[in-house]
Design a protein around this motif. Structure first.
Motif, PDB file in Angstrom:
ATOM      1  N   GLN A 138       0.854  -1.196   0.000  1.00 50.09           N
ATOM      2  CA  GLN A 138       0.000   0.000   0.000  1.00 50.09           C
ATOM      3  C   GLN A 138       0.887   1.241   0.000  1.00 50.09           C
ATOM      4  OE1 GLN A 138      -0.806  -2.793   1.915  1.00 50.09           O
ATOM      5  NE2 GLN A 138      -2.395  -3.276   0.415  1.00 50.09           N
ATOM      6  N   ARG A 139       1.961   1.229   0.810  1.00 47.71           N
ATOM      7  CA  ARG A 139       2.842   2.409   0.850  1.00 47.71           C
ATOM      8  C   ARG A 139       3.517   2.624  -0.508  1.00 47.71           C
ATOM      9  NH1 ARG A 139       3.609   0.302   5.943  1.00 47.71           N
ATOM     10  NH2 ARG A 139       5.571  -0.743   5.506  1.00 47.71           N
ATOM     11  N   LEU A 140       3.867   1.534  -1.170  1.00 46.97           N
ATOM     12  CA  LEU A 140       4.537   1.644  -2.476  1.00 46.97           C
ATOM     13  C   LEU A 140       3.537   1.830  -3.619  1.00 46.97           C
ATOM     14  CD1 LEU A 140       7.192  -1.241  -2.155  1.00 46.97           C
ATOM     15  CD2 LEU A 140       7.628   1.219  -2.025  1.00 46.97           C
ATOM     16  N   ARG A 141       2.245   1.741  -3.296  1.00 46.31           N
ATOM     17  CA  ARG A 141       1.176   1.842  -4.299  1.00 46.31           C
ATOM     18  C   ARG A 141       1.374   0.846  -5.451  1.00 46.31           C
ATOM     19  NH1 ARG A 141      -2.012   6.191  -3.534  1.00 46.31           N
ATOM     20  NH2 ARG A 141      -1.292   7.743  -2.049  1.00 46.31           N
ATOM     21  N   LEU A 142       1.637  -0.399  -5.085  1.00 48.50           N
ATOM     22  CA  LEU A 142       1.813  -1.431  -6.112  1.00 48.50           C
ATOM     23  C   LEU A 142       0.483  -1.666  -6.832  1.00 48.50           C
ATOM     24  CD1 LEU A 142       4.100  -3.986  -4.194  1.00 48.50           C
ATOM     25  CD2 LEU A 142       4.778  -2.152  -5.769  1.00 48.50           C
ATOM     26  N   ASN A 143       0.588  -2.030  -8.102  1.00 47.49           N
ATOM     27  CA  ASN A 143      -0.605  -2.114  -8.948  1.00 47.49           C
ATOM     28  C   ASN A 143      -1.693  -3.038  -8.396  1.00 47.49           C
ATOM     29  OD1 ASN A 143      -1.799  -1.598 -11.719  1.00 47.49           O
ATOM     30  ND2 ASN A 143      -1.794  -3.819 -11.623  1.00 47.49           N
ATOM     31  N   THR A 144      -1.302  -4.191  -7.833  1.00 53.56           N
ATOM     32  CA  THR A 144      -2.293  -5.181  -7.394  1.00 53.56           C
ATOM     33  C   THR A 144      -2.607  -5.058  -5.894  1.00 53.56           C
ATOM     34  OG1 THR A 144      -1.505  -6.558  -9.208  1.00 53.56           O
ATOM     35  CG2 THR A 144      -2.814  -7.685  -7.602  1.00 53.56           C
ATOM     36  N   ALA A 145      -2.077  -4.011  -5.253  1.00 57.00           N
ATOM     37  CA  ALA A 145      -2.335  -3.818  -3.818  1.00 57.00           C
ATOM     38  C   ALA A 145      -3.692  -3.153  -3.610  1.00 57.00           C
ATOM     39  CB  ALA A 145      -1.242  -2.950  -3.206  1.00 57.00           C
ATOM     40  N   PRO A 146      -4.579  -3.777  -2.823  1.00 55.07           N
ATOM     41  CA  PRO A 146      -5.856  -3.101  -2.536  1.00 55.07           C
ATOM     42  C   PRO A 146      -5.604  -1.943  -1.576  1.00 55.07           C
ATOM     43  CG  PRO A 146      -5.652  -5.098  -1.209  1.00 55.07           C
ATOM     44  CD  PRO A 146      -4.433  -5.048  -2.093  1.00 55.07           C
ATOM     45  N   GLU A 147      -6.439  -0.895  -1.674  1.00 58.35           N
ATOM     46  CA  GLU A 147      -6.249   0.232  -0.739  1.00 58.35           C
ATOM     47  C   GLU A 147      -6.355  -0.254   0.701  1.00 58.35           C
ATOM     48  OE1 GLU A 147      -9.146   3.180  -1.830  1.00 58.35           O
ATOM     49  OE2 GLU A 147      -8.206   3.353  -3.809  1.00 58.35           O
ATOM     50  N   ARG A 148      -7.338  -1.153   0.946  1.00 58.05           N
ATOM     51  CA  ARG A 148      -7.525  -1.675   2.308  1.00 58.05           C
ATOM     52  C   ARG A 148      -7.358  -3.198   2.275  1.00 58.05           C
ATOM     53  NH1 ARG A 148     -13.173   0.015   4.290  1.00 58.05           N
ATOM     54  NH2 ARG A 148     -13.744  -0.066   2.110  1.00 58.05           N
ATOM     55  N   PRO A 149      -6.264  -3.722   2.837  1.00 56.59           N
ATOM     56  CA  PRO A 149      -6.090  -5.189   2.838  1.00 56.59           C
ATOM     57  C   PRO A 149      -7.191  -5.888   3.630  1.00 56.59           C
ATOM     58  CG  PRO A 149      -4.032  -4.078   3.437  1.00 56.59           C
ATOM     59  CD  PRO A 149      -5.089  -3.010   3.381  1.00 56.59           C
ATOM     60  N   ILE A 150      -7.715  -5.215   4.683  1.00 62.48           N
ATOM     61  CA  ILE A 150      -8.797  -5.816   5.485  1.00 62.48           C
ATOM     62  C   ILE A 150      -9.994  -4.865   5.489  1.00 62.48           C
ATOM     63  CG2 ILE A 150      -9.503  -6.639   7.767  1.00 62.48           C
ATOM     64  CD1 ILE A 150      -6.531  -7.202   8.373  1.00 62.48           C
ATOM     65  N   ILE A 151     -11.149  -5.401   5.115  1.00 62.99           N
ATOM     66  CA  ILE A 151     -12.391  -4.618   5.177  1.00 62.99           C
ATOM     67  C   ILE A 151     -13.213  -5.176   6.336  1.00 62.99           C
ATOM     68  CG2 ILE A 151     -14.567  -4.129   3.972  1.00 62.99           C
ATOM     69  CD1 ILE A 151     -12.952  -4.295   1.346  1.00 62.99           C
ATOM     70  N   VAL A 152     -13.616  -4.311   7.255  1.00 61.17           N
ATOM     71  CA  VAL A 152     -14.401  -4.782   8.404  1.00 61.17           C
ATOM     72  C   VAL A 152     -15.871  -4.460   8.170  1.00 61.17           C
ATOM     73  CG1 VAL A 152     -14.768  -4.573  10.892  1.00 61.17           C
ATOM     74  CG2 VAL A 152     -12.438  -4.487   9.965  1.00 61.17           C
ATOM     75  N   ARG A 153     -16.721  -5.474   8.279  1.00 58.86           N
ATOM     76  CA  ARG A 153     -18.174  -5.290   8.137  1.00 58.86           C
ATOM     77  C   ARG A 153     -18.817  -5.397   9.521  1.00 58.86           C
ATOM     78  NH1 ARG A 153     -19.841  -4.610   2.567  1.00 58.86           N
ATOM     79  NH2 ARG A 153     -21.802  -4.427   3.695  1.00 58.86           N
ATOM     80  N   THR A 154     -19.835  -4.576   9.732  1.00 61.31           N
ATOM     81  CA  THR A 154     -20.462  -4.572  11.053  1.00 61.31           C
ATOM     82  C   THR A 154     -21.813  -5.303  11.081  1.00 61.31           C
ATOM     83  OG1 THR A 154     -21.368  -2.415  10.514  1.00 61.31           O
ATOM     84  CG2 THR A 154     -19.360  -2.433  11.836  1.00 61.31           C
TER      85      THR A 154
END
Ligand SMILES: NC(=O)c1ccc[n+]([C@@H]2O[C@H](COP(=O)([O-])OP(=O)(O)OC[C@H]3O[C@@H](n4cnc5c(N)ncnc54)[C@H](OP(=O)(O)O)[C@@H]3O)[C@@H](O)[C@H]2O)c1
Length: 353
Positions: free
Chosen positions: A271-287
């Motif tokens: 994410q810091r390197l903004r790699l092409n296949t990196a999602p903005e959020r590696p973990i999405i929390v649902r409530t």
């Protein structure tokens, strides 16, 4: 950016097809060579049983599948391997000895102490093992590996639980999708209207690999993370997306809301390197009480299928324990996506190209 030319071993399989799907429009990795076993010599479009609703791109349909040997990949900067583990060991060694850099999905070399087992958000520093590998193995090329599809989502969630809350035990029950067994996979008469409570070697593999990935690299050696882990692995009638329930224990009180904040805020080097296949959020929390669900959440994230969705966060038997449900796409985050992300990190760090 300089183009990277890639070759793919096991191109017709469930994971191989996912590579084609993901690399078709990649901005700088060009998939130029497809290799296979029984399909070698045929046109890819004739050999493959294409599993996706979107059409097989014509340039791949017309490409000839080549034999799985180093000469086939001449001129390629990286070789992705989606071979079955029973054959991958020797074939991959042949490529590494011939000077190719491989990123492999197969289990054959994952636990070799000189081979990095990579999830770029979790252990990017383990890529340095490639330097030790070069010295000790004497290969002209190199092998990096990515984990079993069940480990990937789990390790991404365990990483912040270890770093921020010092998790000291993990009990996991999995509900694993059919595509995790490859194509054609589990017989329909065994799985229809059923749950299979055993997947050969899976429980041992998941614990072993998670401990290596979450381990610490010191002086060229990975010291395994000591967290005790208990696994129960089940096959369920879902096409894509592994669901896992996690029960974890901690040395002190844990507040589920605080854990939710930490998980949702987790970011890694990709994410810091903004790699092409990196999602903005590696973990999405649902409530919501009824999420995650494979059908609704497996393609979640800014790079579809690359985020792990977590839900049902709550304390367990007391306030020093936690329970949650996680879901990750097994052929994207659990296979081709993590391997492509690893190759992007390797390129950035000078190991490819
Ligand atoms: N499925 C998942 O969710 C998942 C996730 C993570 C890792 N993995 C790992 O990824 C690898 C591939 O899994 P998969 O599910 O895609 O398997 P699969 O559907 O059974 O596909 C296997 C592929 O390997 C090729 N192959 C078989 N024997 C060969 C040989 N002797 N020489 C050259 N090519 C050969 C096949 O090509 P031909 O048709 O030409 O013979 C086919 O393209 C496995 O190691 C698996 O453990 C899978």
């Amino acid at each position: 950016m300089k183009k990277i030319s890639a070759a793919l071993l096991g191109a017709t399989g469930a994971v191989g097809q996912r590579y084609i799907n993901m690399l078709d429009r990649h901005p700088y990795i060009s998939l130029d060579v497809l290799m296979g076993g029984e399909s070698a010599g045929k046109k890819y479009g004739e050999a493959v049983h294409w599993l996706f609703p979107d059409a097989l791109p014509d340039r791949f349909a017309q490409a000839k599948v080549l034999k799985a040997r180093p000469e086939s990949a001449q001129g390629c900067d990286v070789v992705f391997s989606a071979l079955p583990s029973e054959v991958a060991g020797e074939i991959e060694l042949g490529f590494a000895r011939a000077g190719y850099t491989l990123v492999s999905e197969a289990s054959s070399h994952r636990m070799d102490p000189e081979v990095p087992l990579m999830i770029p958000e979790v252990n990017p520093d383990h890529l340095k093992l490639l330097e030790t590998q070069k010295k000790k193995k004497g290969w002209k090329g190199a092998i990096a590996t990515t984990p079993n599809c069940t480990v990937t989502g789990l390790a991404i969630v365990l990483k912040p639980l270890l770093d921020s809350f010092a998790a000291e035990k993990a009990i996991v029950t999995t509900m694993q999708a059919l595509s995790g067994a490859g194509y054609p996979g589990v017989p329909s008469l065994a799985i229809t209207e059923n749950v299979l409570p055993y997947i050969k070697n899976e429980e041992e593999k998941v614990a072993r690999e998670a401990k290596k990935i979450l381990g610490t690299l010191k002086a060229g050696v990975v010291h395994e993370n000591p967290i005790p882990m208990g696994l129960s692995c089940n096959r369920v009638q879902v096409i894509d997306g592994h669901t896992e329930t996690l029960y974890a224990e901690f040395p002190g009180r844990v507040d589920p809301q605080e854990v939710a904040r930490v998980l949702a805020g987790f970011r890694g080097k990709p994410q810091r390197l903004r790699l092409n296949t990196a999602p903005e959020r590696p973990i999405i929390v649902r409530t919501e009480n009824d999420r995650p669900q494979p059908r609704l959440d497996r393609m979640a994230g800014s790079v579809p299928g690359m985020s792990v969705t977590v839900g049902r966060l709550r304390n367990g038997i007391d306030d020093r324990s936690l329970q949650l449900t996680l879901l990750s796409h097994n052929t994207i985050r659990g296979a081709a996506g993590t391997a492509i992300l690893t190759a992007e990190l390797m390129e950035k760090e000078g190991f490819i190209g």
